[in-house]
Design a protein around this motif. Structure first.
Motif, mmCIF file in Angstrom:
data_model
loop_
_atom_site.group_PDB
_atom_site.id
_atom_site.type_symbol
_atom_site.label_atom_id
_atom_site.label_comp_id
_atom_site.label_asym_id
_atom_site.label_seq_id
_atom_site.Cartn_x
_atom_site.Cartn_y
_atom_site.Cartn_z
ATOM 1 N N ILE A 119 60.338 15.941 132.979
ATOM 2 C CA ILE A 119 60.284 14.979 131.873
ATOM 3 C C ILE A 119 61.446 14.013 132.073
ATOM 4 O O ILE A 119 62.566 14.265 131.651
ATOM 5 C CB ILE A 119 60.379 15.689 130.512
ATOM 6 C CG1 ILE A 119 59.300 16.757 130.405
ATOM 7 C CG2 ILE A 119 60.276 14.688 129.370
ATOM 8 C CD1 ILE A 119 59.464 17.684 129.215
ATOM 9 N N THR A 120 61.183 12.915 132.754
ATOM 10 C CA THR A 120 62.261 12.011 133.155
ATOM 11 C C THR A 120 62.217 10.657 132.454
ATOM 12 O O THR A 120 63.060 9.809 132.709
ATOM 13 C CB THR A 120 62.231 11.796 134.675
ATOM 14 O OG1 THR A 120 60.944 11.277 135.043
ATOM 15 C CG2 THR A 120 62.480 13.103 135.416
ATOM 16 N N THR A 121 61.249 10.448 131.592
ATOM 17 C CA THR A 121 61.167 9.186 130.857
ATOM 18 C C THR A 121 62.417 8.997 130.007
ATOM 19 O O THR A 121 62.920 9.955 129.417
ATOM 20 C CB THR A 121 59.920 9.192 129.956
ATOM 21 O OG1 THR A 121 58.790 9.510 130.755
ATOM 22 C CG2 THR A 121 59.706 7.845 129.299
ATOM 23 N N TYR A 122 62.921 7.784 129.941
ATOM 24 C CA TYR A 122 64.110 7.437 129.160
ATOM 25 C C TYR A 122 65.325 8.271 129.584
ATOM 26 O O TYR A 122 66.113 8.710 128.767
ATOM 27 C CB TYR A 122 63.848 7.590 127.659
ATOM 28 C CG TYR A 122 62.673 6.796 127.183
ATOM 29 C CD1 TYR A 122 62.699 5.411 127.176
ATOM 30 C CD2 TYR A 122 61.512 7.436 126.765
ATOM 31 C CE1 TYR A 122 61.601 4.669 126.755
ATOM 32 C CE2 TYR A 122 60.406 6.710 126.345
ATOM 33 C CZ TYR A 122 60.467 5.339 126.340
ATOM 34 O OH TYR A 122 59.386 4.609 125.922
ATOM 35 N N ARG A 123 65.469 8.459 130.867
ATOM 36 C CA ARG A 123 66.533 9.297 131.443
ATOM 37 C C ARG A 123 67.917 8.950 130.905
ATOM 38 O O ARG A 123 68.716 9.828 130.639
ATOM 39 C CB ARG A 123 66.510 9.155 132.956
ATOM 40 C CG ARG A 123 67.641 9.884 133.654
ATOM 41 C CD ARG A 123 67.410 9.861 135.133
ATOM 42 N NE ARG A 123 66.415 10.871 135.396
ATOM 43 C CZ ARG A 123 66.587 11.890 136.224
ATOM 44 N NH1 ARG A 123 67.629 11.982 136.916
ATOM 45 N NH2 ARG A 123 65.681 12.790 136.379
ATOM 46 N N ARG A 124 68.195 7.668 130.723
ATOM 47 C CA ARG A 124 69.541 7.259 130.294
ATOM 48 C C ARG A 124 69.707 7.240 128.779
ATOM 49 O O ARG A 124 70.816 7.115 128.290
ATOM 50 C CB ARG A 124 69.866 5.890 130.865
ATOM 51 C CG ARG A 124 69.971 5.928 132.363
ATOM 52 C CD ARG A 124 70.416 4.620 132.922
ATOM 53 N NE ARG A 124 70.534 4.750 134.360
ATOM 54 C CZ ARG A 124 70.472 3.757 135.194
ATOM 55 N NH1 ARG A 124 70.292 2.535 134.744
ATOM 56 N NH2 ARG A 124 70.592 3.950 136.476
#
Length: 86
Positions: free
Chosen positions: A60-65
């Motif tokens: 789940i890497t969406t919106y990592r920052r």
């Protein structure tokens, strides 16, 4: 689709621990989920659990920052006894 397949359930000091694998987005992660069982009435059981996961390891890497790397999974299962059949 999110799945959890338990290999083992063992007692713990605060309830039980389900040991198995969590499947998210094609990733399979080993996971131990501590849970509690409460009998809320003569016919109902409540099973509750909460466990943190590393969302990057789960794919789940969406919106990592913008979002923290740890996500909490919370479960509430309500089991009701089936009516007696004649």
């Amino acid at each position: 689709v999110i799945t959890f397949n338990s290999d083992t359930i063992v007692p713990s000091t605060s309830g039980y621990i389900a040991k198995g694998h969590l499947g998210i987005k094609g990733n399979r992660l080993p996971l131990s989920i501590p849970f509690q069982v409460q009998k809320n009435s003569a016919t109902h059981l409540h099973i509750t659990a909460q466990v943190p996961i590393n969302r990057f390891e789960a794919g789940i890497t969406t919106y990592r920052r913008l979002i923290q790397p740890t996500a909490n999974i919370q479960l509430l299962l309500v089991l009701r006894e089936a009516p007696a059949t004649q």
